[in-house]
Enzyme design. Sequence first.
Site, PDB file in Angstrom:
ATOM      1  N   HIS A 109       7.530   5.981  10.641  1.00 43.23           N
ATOM      2  CA  HIS A 109       6.765   5.878   9.394  1.00 43.23           C
ATOM      3  C   HIS A 109       5.823   7.095   9.340  1.00 43.23           C
ATOM      4  CE1 HIS A 109       4.676   4.366   6.021  1.00 43.23           C
ATOM      5  NE2 HIS A 109       4.406   3.139   6.419  1.00 43.23           N
ATOM      6  N   ARG A 129       0.814  -1.231   0.000  1.00 39.72           N
ATOM      7  CA  ARG A 129       0.000   0.000   0.000  1.00 39.72           C
ATOM      8  C   ARG A 129       0.834   1.260   0.000  1.00 39.72           C
ATOM      9  NH1 ARG A 129      -2.669  -3.101   2.624  1.00 39.72           N
ATOM     10  NH2 ARG A 129      -0.750  -4.252   2.885  1.00 39.72           N
ATOM     11  N   THR A 130       1.943   1.294   0.734  1.00 41.53           N
ATOM     12  CA  THR A 130       2.681   2.560   0.793  1.00 41.53           C
ATOM     13  C   THR A 130       3.255   2.900  -0.580  1.00 41.53           C
ATOM     14  OG1 THR A 130       3.162   2.143   3.105  1.00 41.53           O
ATOM     15  CG2 THR A 130       4.453   3.848   2.051  1.00 41.53           C
ATOM     16  N   ARG A 184      11.948   3.592   1.393  1.00 38.94           N
ATOM     17  CA  ARG A 184      11.683   2.628   2.467  1.00 38.94           C
ATOM     18  C   ARG A 184      12.902   1.730   2.573  1.00 38.94           C
ATOM     19  NH1 ARG A 184       6.461  -1.018   3.691  1.00 38.94           N
ATOM     20  NH2 ARG A 184       5.852   1.027   4.473  1.00 38.94           N
ATOM     21  N   LYS A 227      25.281  -4.036  -6.246  1.00 45.12           N
ATOM     22  CA  LYS A 227      26.697  -3.977  -6.648  1.00 45.12           C
ATOM     23  C   LYS A 227      27.554  -3.382  -5.537  1.00 45.12           C
ATOM     24  CE  LYS A 227      25.517  -2.808 -11.432  1.00 45.12           C
ATOM     25  NZ  LYS A 227      25.604  -1.676 -12.368  1.00 45.12           N
TER      26      LYS A 227
HETATM   27  C1  NCD Z   1       3.090  -0.781   7.969  1.00 44.91           C
HETATM   28  C2  NCD Z   1       4.589  -0.725   7.778  1.00 44.91           C
HETATM   29  O1  NCD Z   1       5.092  -0.990   6.705  1.00 44.91           O
HETATM   30  O2  NCD Z   1       5.237  -0.384   8.757  1.00 44.91           O
HETATM   31  N1  NCD Z   1       2.380  -0.890   6.791  1.00 44.91           N
HETATM   32  C3  NCD Z   1       2.107   0.212   6.062  1.00 44.91           C
HETATM   33  O3  NCD Z   1       2.965   0.960   5.677  1.00 44.91           O
HETATM   34  N2  NCD Z   1       0.822   0.486   5.842  1.00 44.91           N
HETATM   35  C4  NCD Z   1       2.666  -1.733   8.989  1.00 44.91           C
HETATM   36  C5  NCD Z   1       3.103  -3.164   8.880  1.00 44.91           C
HETATM   37  O4  NCD Z   1       3.833  -3.556   7.968  1.00 44.91           O
HETATM   38  O5  NCD Z   1       2.698  -3.908   9.759  1.00 44.91           O
END
Ligand code: NCD
Length: 311
Positions: free
Chosen positions: A132, A54-55, A104, A83
């Site tokens: 986050h 989703r992100t 990320r 690399k």
């Molecule tokens: C979360 C994450 O990646 O920290 N998910 C997200 O970004 N919606 C929560 C999770 O992975 O549990």
Amino acid sequence: MNPKRCLIEPGDLTTGEIFHLIGLANDILHRPEAYSDRCKGKLLASLFYEPSTRTKFSFDAAMLRLGGQVIGFSDPNTSSASKGETLADSARVVSCYSDVIVVRHPKEGAAKLIAQNADCPVINAGDGGHQHPTQTLTDLMTIQKHKGRLDNLTVGVCGDLKFGRTIHSLVSCLAQFDNLRFRFISPEELQMPSFVKDVLDRRGIAYEETNQLDQAIGSLDILYMSRVQRERFVSEEEYLRLKDYFILTEEKMALAKQDMIVMHPLPRVNEIQRDVDDDPRAVYFDQVRNGMYVRMALILFLLGLDKEAKA
Ligand code: NCD
């Protein structure tokens, strides 16, 4: 030209800026056509060194709906990281091509390192078990929408408080609003880390720690559920022992206030039973939708395009 702004942790935004972003996100939600070419000619680079559905989609969709374009990878094995390129060099290189970077990474602090080395704004889309902040903006927009306020709330966070970065960011950010109380509901092994508790202590905010969801649920305005973060455990055996510690059921929901809301950043594993989805107090799928709009607002803000009136 304004100095470069980044979002690495929620404290990078003032309270006024948070309300501005929520307001802007709501405006975009109600009249998306007014924003559909605001990012024309702009490029977002999305660097996902850790899995995400989703992100990543949410940022990609946000930029595309603003008329911008997206480059990037979701598998680090296809990038020069494989690399041996350093993150600092990757940041310099990618910022030569793009106007904003979303990253990320499984390591705490990686987003900050990229921000220090990139020439363009950088957004932290999750750094290990640390922070986050864009999930927090999503959460705040959702709370404001369903509760009408960000103050005077009793908030229960339940599950993996030790490794849950969405929880760390949300709790530290909520600490700036008035009259908040927290209930930290977790097994002893997954309690809230001290870097978050210190923020609350400094501000004199009350919190209780418990491992009893049934006893805590009746006092809550918000119940924020979370997944036990398997990928952050050293021992698989420990994960298997703790993974189903809390399961939210309709029976437990019967103990909650009629206007309590249930949130979850998703993905969910077992911690919320499917029948809870039909309860009007379950707002986690609305939370997903809000995430895209608030990321649209954030991209506009960081690119300095948030105040541009459409002719
Ligand atoms: C979360 C994450 O990646 O920290 N998910 C997200 O970004 N919606 C929560 C999770 O992975 O549990």
